[in-house]
Design a protein around this motif. Structure first.
Motif, PDB file in Angstrom:
ATOM      1  N   LEU A 112       0.829  -1.194   0.000  1.00  0.00           N
ATOM      2  CA  LEU A 112       0.000   0.000   0.000  1.00  0.00           C
ATOM      3  C   LEU A 112       0.871   1.254   0.000  1.00  0.00           C
ATOM      4  CD1 LEU A 112      -2.665  -1.003   2.679  1.00  0.00           C
ATOM      5  CD2 LEU A 112      -2.837  -1.236   0.204  1.00  0.00           C
ATOM      6  N   SER A 113       0.287   2.328  -0.475  1.00  0.00           N
ATOM      7  CA  SER A 113       1.006   3.601  -0.462  1.00  0.00           C
ATOM      8  C   SER A 113       1.060   4.143   0.963  1.00  0.00           C
ATOM      9  CB  SER A 113       0.304   4.601  -1.379  1.00  0.00           C
ATOM     10  OG  SER A 113      -1.003   4.892  -0.881  1.00  0.00           O
ATOM     11  N   SER A 114       1.833   5.209   1.155  1.00  0.00           N
ATOM     12  CA  SER A 114       1.999   5.779   2.490  1.00  0.00           C
ATOM     13  C   SER A 114       0.668   6.279   3.052  1.00  0.00           C
ATOM     14  CB  SER A 114       3.011   6.928   2.437  1.00  0.00           C
ATOM     15  OG  SER A 114       3.123   7.545   3.697  1.00  0.00           O
ATOM     16  N   ASN A 115      -0.136   6.958   2.229  1.00  0.00           N
ATOM     17  CA  ASN A 115      -1.425   7.469   2.700  1.00  0.00           C
ATOM     18  C   ASN A 115      -2.374   6.331   3.053  1.00  0.00           C
ATOM     19  OD1 ASN A 115      -0.608  10.112   2.359  1.00  0.00           O
ATOM     20  ND2 ASN A 115      -1.388  10.249   0.252  1.00  0.00           N
ATOM     21  N   GLN A 116      -2.370   5.288   2.250  1.00  0.00           N
ATOM     22  CA  GLN A 116      -3.251   4.143   2.520  1.00  0.00           C
ATOM     23  C   GLN A 116      -2.831   3.412   3.783  1.00  0.00           C
ATOM     24  OE1 GLN A 116      -2.884   2.140  -1.292  1.00  0.00           O
ATOM     25  NE2 GLN A 116      -4.981   2.718  -1.830  1.00  0.00           N
ATOM     26  N   ARG A 117      -1.505   3.325   4.022  1.00  0.00           N
ATOM     27  CA  ARG A 117      -1.044   2.671   5.244  1.00  0.00           C
ATOM     28  C   ARG A 117      -1.489   3.440   6.483  1.00  0.00           C
ATOM     29  NH1 ARG A 117       3.798   1.679   2.324  1.00  0.00           N
ATOM     30  NH2 ARG A 117       4.826   3.442   3.373  1.00  0.00           N
ATOM     31  N   GLN A 118      -1.407   4.765   6.432  1.00  0.00           N
ATOM     32  CA  GLN A 118      -1.869   5.573   7.556  1.00  0.00           C
ATOM     33  C   GLN A 118      -3.370   5.402   7.773  1.00  0.00           C
ATOM     34  OE1 GLN A 118      -0.674   9.593   6.839  1.00  0.00           O
ATOM     35  NE2 GLN A 118       1.531   9.157   6.984  1.00  0.00           N
ATOM     36  N   LYS A 119      -4.109   5.332   6.684  1.00  0.00           N
ATOM     37  CA  LYS A 119      -5.555   5.147   6.784  1.00  0.00           C
ATOM     38  C   LYS A 119      -5.889   3.788   7.401  1.00  0.00           C
ATOM     39  CE  LYS A 119      -9.753   5.055   3.968  1.00  0.00           C
ATOM     40  NZ  LYS A 119     -10.291   5.178   2.570  1.00  0.00           N
ATOM     41  N   MET A 120      -5.180   2.746   6.972  1.00  0.00           N
ATOM     42  CA  MET A 120      -5.422   1.406   7.521  1.00  0.00           C
ATOM     43  C   MET A 120      -5.053   1.348   8.995  1.00  0.00           C
ATOM     44  SD  MET A 120      -6.839  -0.285   5.183  1.00  0.00           S
ATOM     45  CE  MET A 120      -6.847  -1.813   6.084  1.00  0.00           C
ATOM     46  N   GLN A 121      -4.009   2.054   9.386  1.00  0.00           N
ATOM     47  CA  GLN A 121      -3.617   2.069  10.795  1.00  0.00           C
ATOM     48  C   GLN A 121      -4.700   2.711  11.652  1.00  0.00           C
ATOM     49  OE1 GLN A 121      -1.080   0.581  12.218  1.00  0.00           O
ATOM     50  NE2 GLN A 121      -1.767   1.295  14.226  1.00  0.00           N
ATOM     51  N   ARG A 122      -5.294   3.796  11.163  1.00  0.00           N
ATOM     52  CA  ARG A 122      -6.395   4.429  11.893  1.00  0.00           C
ATOM     53  C   ARG A 122      -7.599   3.495  11.983  1.00  0.00           C
ATOM     54  NH1 ARG A 122      -4.725   9.006   8.871  1.00  0.00           N
ATOM     55  NH2 ARG A 122      -6.409   8.662   7.377  1.00  0.00           N
ATOM     56  N   LEU A 123      -7.864   2.778  10.891  1.00  0.00           N
ATOM     57  CA  LEU A 123      -8.985   1.826  10.901  1.00  0.00           C
ATOM     58  C   LEU A 123      -8.743   0.699  11.899  1.00  0.00           C
ATOM     59  CD1 LEU A 123      -9.789   1.536   7.085  1.00  0.00           C
ATOM     60  CD2 LEU A 123     -11.197   2.604   8.846  1.00  0.00           C
ATOM     61  N   ARG A 124      -7.509   0.207  11.975  1.00  0.00           N
ATOM     62  CA  ARG A 124      -7.194  -0.851  12.942  1.00  0.00           C
ATOM     63  C   ARG A 124      -7.395  -0.354  14.369  1.00  0.00           C
ATOM     64  NH1 ARG A 124      -2.418  -1.381   9.663  1.00  0.00           N
ATOM     65  NH2 ARG A 124      -2.636  -3.066   8.151  1.00  0.00           N
ATOM     66  N   THR A 125      -6.946   0.875  14.622  1.00  0.00           N
ATOM     67  CA  THR A 125      -7.090   1.439  15.975  1.00  0.00           C
ATOM     68  C   THR A 125      -8.549   1.532  16.377  1.00  0.00           C
ATOM     69  OG1 THR A 125      -5.057   2.718  15.684  1.00  0.00           O
ATOM     70  CG2 THR A 125      -6.555   3.404  17.446  1.00  0.00           C
ATOM     71  N   TRP A 126      -9.380   2.062  15.495  1.00  0.00           N
ATOM     72  CA  TRP A 126     -10.809   2.173  15.820  1.00  0.00           C
ATOM     73  C   TRP A 126     -11.478   0.814  15.888  1.00  0.00           C
ATOM     74  CZ3 TRP A 126     -13.126   5.983  18.005  1.00  0.00           C
ATOM     75  CH2 TRP A 126     -12.617   7.277  17.882  1.00  0.00           C
ATOM     76  N   ASN A 127     -11.012  -0.121  15.049  1.00  0.00           N
ATOM     77  CA  ASN A 127     -11.571  -1.469  15.094  1.00  0.00           C
ATOM     78  C   ASN A 127     -11.317  -2.126  16.444  1.00  0.00           C
ATOM     79  OD1 ASN A 127     -12.785  -3.871  13.801  1.00  0.00           O
ATOM     80  ND2 ASN A 127     -10.723  -4.724  13.997  1.00  0.00           N
ATOM     81  N   GLU A 128     -10.096  -1.969  16.978  1.00  0.00           N
ATOM     82  CA  GLU A 128      -9.782  -2.528  18.288  1.00  0.00           C
ATOM     83  C   GLU A 128     -10.607  -1.855  19.388  1.00  0.00           C
ATOM     84  OE1 GLU A 128      -7.831  -5.064  19.327  1.00  0.00           O
ATOM     85  OE2 GLU A 128      -7.705  -5.568  17.198  1.00  0.00           O
ATOM     86  N   ARG A 129     -10.851  -0.570  19.247  1.00  0.00           N
ATOM     87  CA  ARG A 129     -11.668   0.119  20.250  1.00  0.00           C
ATOM     88  C   ARG A 129     -13.106  -0.369  20.231  1.00  0.00           C
ATOM     89  NH1 ARG A 129      -9.454   6.308  19.116  1.00  0.00           N
ATOM     90  NH2 ARG A 129      -7.372   6.004  20.033  1.00  0.00           N
ATOM     91  N   PHE A 130     -13.640  -0.613  19.043  1.00  0.00           N
ATOM     92  CA  PHE A 130     -15.025  -1.061  18.944  1.00  0.00           C
ATOM     93  C   PHE A 130     -15.189  -2.515  19.376  1.00  0.00           C
ATOM     94  CE2 PHE A 130     -15.631   2.475  15.788  1.00  0.00           C
ATOM     95  CZ  PHE A 130     -16.570   3.157  16.555  1.00  0.00           C
ATOM     96  N   ARG A 131     -14.116  -3.311  19.263  1.00  0.00           N
ATOM     97  CA  ARG A 131     -14.210  -4.712  19.666  1.00  0.00           C
ATOM     98  C   ARG A 131     -14.341  -4.861  21.177  1.00  0.00           C
ATOM     99  NH1 ARG A 131      -9.628  -8.339  17.282  1.00  0.00           N
ATOM    100  NH2 ARG A 131     -10.940  -9.946  18.201  1.00  0.00           N
ATOM    101  N   THR A 132     -13.783  -3.941  21.929  1.00  0.00           N
ATOM    102  CA  THR A 132     -13.910  -3.961  23.391  1.00  0.00           C
ATOM    103  C   THR A 132     -14.647  -2.702  23.808  1.00  0.00           C
ATOM    104  OG1 THR A 132     -11.710  -2.950  23.526  1.00  0.00           O
ATOM    105  CG2 THR A 132     -11.831  -5.334  23.737  1.00  0.00           C
TER     106      THR A 132
END
Length: 327
Positions: A112-132
């Motif tokens: 992935l490009s740099s912008n897409q990697r940053q976007k995916m990292q934000r999605l992972r963070t919010w995903n972990e927050r919503f899981r708990t």
């Protein structure tokens, strides 16, 4: 306005007529065109629909909507299935939630490009927050992670981890955690599950991989067993023999001698009130001498995590019991 109502009625009548024609067509398809029988059988293996009365092949080359793979046991079926992993008690959400992978690649394996990697990292963070979403789920996630870590360090099988997860869930639902640490209850659940499954680990072994002390584990274990009414039989010294013999590289003859020594000790009643780990270690050492295996007390002590003094004391008691039985 009147024309609009009339046209709506005409459309409704046409729709009803179309439904009736479809029903008639469906009824005709369920009958054999040769003999008119409705006794039709679908042969999924050959993709055919056959009339049981006259034998006419009513339809052939049907689409097989089943999987294109074969499986010969349940484990292989789970591995080849594409519907996701089975539910498990080892995860706080039982494995039902979606998890975003950590590989920064697209569906074609390209980075992935740099912008897409940053976007995916934000999605992972919010995903972990919503899981708990609440404190109970965060508690459960931390505890199940501890159980998995300790079970891996002790080499315990998956069924023990599942049982320990169920015991911890019961303790959490029964409100047994206030005043006790998450690590202490998780360790106690794993200790109880290992004994229930017939693959016990000594309290000293459990303590070496736990983040809490031996006294707290022992105290919490007794409390959890009492409050949850767990049926746990006293540990049998013979259950430790295969693991000790395997780690020391002993042959089957030595293991057989060790089991016989422990059975004799039970018959003589000298096992009562003594540590099952100490008896198993002493039996292993005595059996290695009888089978001419070169094993020292220090090696057995290191594997069993017990002192050499205990091994020597139990070793003499086992040999005395064996001599009394022979005389």
């Amino acid at each position: 306005m009147t024309d609009h109502i009339r046209s709506s009625k005409v459309e409704s009548a046409r729709a009803r007529e179309s439904d009736r024609e479809t029903e008639k067509a469906g009824d005709e398809e369920t009958l054999c065109p040769e003999c008119g029988s409705s006794n039709l059988t679908t042969d999924a293996e050959h993709g055919e629909t056959v009339c049981d009365d006259c034998g006419l092949v009513v339809e052939e080359d049907e689409i097989d909507r089943g999987p294109e793979w074969r499986a010969f046991d349940a484990r292989e079926k789970d591995q080849k299935s594409r519907v996701g992993a089975p539910t498990t008690n080892m995860m706080h959400d039982r494995g039902l939630s979606t998890n975003i992978g950590w590989q920064d690649k697209d569906a074609y394996g390209n980075s992935l490009s740099s912008n897409q990697r940053q976007k995916m990292q934000r999605l992972r963070t919010w995903n972990e927050r919503f899981r708990t979403r609440d404190a109970k789920e965060r508690n459960l996630k931390q505890a199940l992670g501890e159980i998995d870590r300790m079970a891996s360090a002790l080499g315990l099988p998956e069924n023990v981890r599942e049982t320990a997860s169920v015991i911890y869930r019961r303790a959490l639902d029964d409100d047994l955690l206030p005043g006790r640490s998450i690590e202490g209850v998780a360790t106690s659940a794993l200790y109880a599950a290992a004994r229930q499954a017939g693959t016990p680990r000594s309290l000293d072994e459990i303590t070496t991989v736990s983040r809490v002390g031996k006294d707290e584990i022992s105290r919490t274990y007794r409390y959890v067993v009492r409050e949850l009414n767990l049926e746990i039989e006293p540990a049998d010294p013979e259950q430790y023999v295969p693991r000790f013999a395997s780690e020391l590289g002993l042959n089957d003859e030595s293991e057989r001698h060790a089991r016989q020594l422990l059975r004799t000790a039970k018959e003589q009643g000298i096992h009562s009130g003594k540590s099952p780990v100490g008896l198993a270690a002493a039996a292993i050492y005595a059996a290695s001498l009888l089978a001419n295996e070169k094993v020292t007390q220090s090696e057995v002590s290191e594997v069993a995590n017990i002192s050499e003094v205990t091994i020597r004391n139990r070793y003499h008691e086992l040999l005395e019991a064996e001599e009394q039985l022979m005389t």
